[in-house]
Design a protein around this motif. Structure first.
Motif: not given
Length: 476
Positions: A139-144, A148-154, A187-191, A224-231
């Motif tokens: 899960i960690d590897a696939a999410a990252r 490239p904006r993924v900075v943290q996966v729990s 998932i935490v993303t950063e931009k 989870a990724l879509n929600q993070s990127l949307t926000n």
């Protein structure tokens, strides 16, 4: 687990004698109106994966009993981790205190059931430790790798297996074996220096197998990724009174908190609920039907029998806007002169039961969700909720949206941040103007708190159009 194994677990392995224990309970509860000995054995585990490595792994085993005696409105309760005749005798001394000056007749035992809402199998035993850790790593590897904006996966994986036996004063025994699993992905993303979080979880009273299917955990990552990127692109939410469209499924948590607790028997017997004394009255808009159903197979909030031994079922709380009934445990049902509904629940052997929700949801209507959205000229679409607060007496609530969008001329617009929904539960139900035909239940992550006890619960609803709901925002 077979009946023989359950007997071994609570008796042969502990030195307790079934017949002698039965006599002890009968003596302790003689003269009470109700009560039981609640025996429980539970094993649980959890795995937490963060920042590319396993952060925590735990395994726990608990065994104990709770002895309860009920006389009138009074309850005496004692519990212990020691399963022995001496410990039960000490608990009986406490329970006898409730009978001073009281001479009751023990209520009839719950009707038996042959239903099986989930498997007896132990989910913890089916998959080995290394495979569970490997799932977290995948899960960690696939999410990252997704962005490239993924900075943290729990990620976390949780499972438990609980065996309970309920022994009444008349010798009636009821056993239930309850599996429960859950997978969480955050998932935490950063931009441009801004960070946002997305979350998805799922589970139920099943084995781990479904959670280990690629399609299941891959979908959890996507959501989870879509929600993070949307926000990341969300703008400040407006404030004021406006039209709100609530999405299907998890947004039913607003219904659970704002209305559900107010429909539990104890609050209504004591007259502290906004719904007290209103059976037969209109409390919601036409078309609004709310039920609590603990008999749905393998759902997180489901139980074959509740923690008093009463079989669960479907309880209609509100039908076409009319208040029909409340969720009842045995104590409050007896005092209110109604039938127990299978909603007597407790967190563990160390807690006395009380009326609690199981799976509480609003039934679907006839409206197409697309048409509901298209009918809104200006408003907010609330897709997912986070935390909230509710006052049971008044019904007032505040809920924060974790994913929300503006609605402009019937279309979804920009994502919004900082949106909160503020209102009064009973009042909100009267403001429902359209009910979608897309009822969804949540995916199995609900935890309900009441009086210091937490139990798994389910929620759900179709798409809803609510007019005149107050939105607290951050926009100037």
């Amino acid at each position: 687990m077979s009946q023989f194994d359950a007997t071994k677990l609570f008796y042969s392995d502990t030195g307790l004698d079934p017949a002698a224990t039965e006599r002890q309970v009968a003596a302790a509860l003689s003269g009470c109106d109700d009560g039981e000995l609640y025996l429980q054995y539970v094993v649980s585990e959890s795995f937490s994966f963060d920042d590319g490595r396993l952060k925590a792994a735990s395994f726990d085993t608990q065994k104990g009993f709770g002895l309860r005696g009920v006389a009138g409105e009074m309850t005496a309760f004692a519990h212990a981790t020691e399963l022995s005749s001496a410990a039960i005798a000490r608990a009986a001394d406490t329970v006898r205190l409730v009978k001073d000056g009281h001479s009751g007749t023990m209520a009839l035992a719950p009707m038996p059931t042959n239903a099986r809402r989930y498997s007896d199998d132990n989910p913890l035993a089916g998959i080995d430790f290394s495979a569970k850790v490997a799932l977290m790593q995948k899960i960690d590897a696939a999410a990252r790798a997704r962005d490239p904006r993924v900075v943290q996966v729990s990620a976390s994986l949780l499972g438990s297996w609980s065996v309970v036996e309920i022994l009444r004063g008349d010798g009636t025994r009821v056993r239930d074996i309850r599996p429960l699993v859950r997978l969480n992905v955050q998932i935490v993303t950063e931009k441009n220096g801004r960070r946002e979080t997305g979350f998805h979880g799922l589970g139920g009273r099943t084995m781990y197998d479904r959670l280990f299917e690629d399609a299941t955990w891959e979908r959890a990552i996507d959501i989870a990724l879509n929600q993070s990127l949307t926000n990341l692109d969300a703008v400040d939410a407006p404030a004021g009174e406006m039209t709100v469209v609530l999405g299907p499924g998890w947004p039913g948590v607003l219904l659970h908190e704002a209305v559900g607790h107010g429909l539990e028997g104890d609050f209504n017997r004591k007259g502290t609920s906004a719904f007290s004394g209103r059976i037969g009255e209109r409390v919601a808009a036409p078309g609004v039907t709310v039920v609590d159903d603990g008999s749905l197979d393998q759902r997180r909030g489901s139980l074959t029998v509740d923690d008093e031994g009463t079989p669960t079922g479907r309880t209609v709380l509100i039908e076409d806007g009319i208040l029909k009934g409340y969720m009842q445990d045995r104590l409050n049902a007896r005092l209110m002169g109604v039938v127990a509904t299978g909603n007597g629940r407790r967190e563990s052997y160390a807690h006395a039961p009380m009326p609690r929700m199981t799976n509480t949801f609003m039934l679907g209507g006839n409206e197409d969700p697309g048409n509901i959205l298209a009918s809104v000229k200006k408003g907010i679409f609330a897709k997912s909720f986070g935390g909230g607060q509710v006052d049971i007496t008044s019904g007032k609530f505040v809920f924060s949206c974790t994913e929300a969008y503006e609605i402009e001329n019937g279309r979804l617009g920009r994502p919004l941040k900082g949106a909160t929904l503020i209102g009064n539960g009973p009042d909100v139900l009267t403001r429902v103007k359209a009910i979608g035909n897309d009822l969804e239940l949540d995916e199995g992550v609900g935890i309900c708190g009441k009086a210091g006890q937490s139990v798994p619960a389910g929620v759900g609803q179709p798409t809803l159009l609510v007019e005149g709901l107050t939105v607290g925002g951050t926009a100037a």
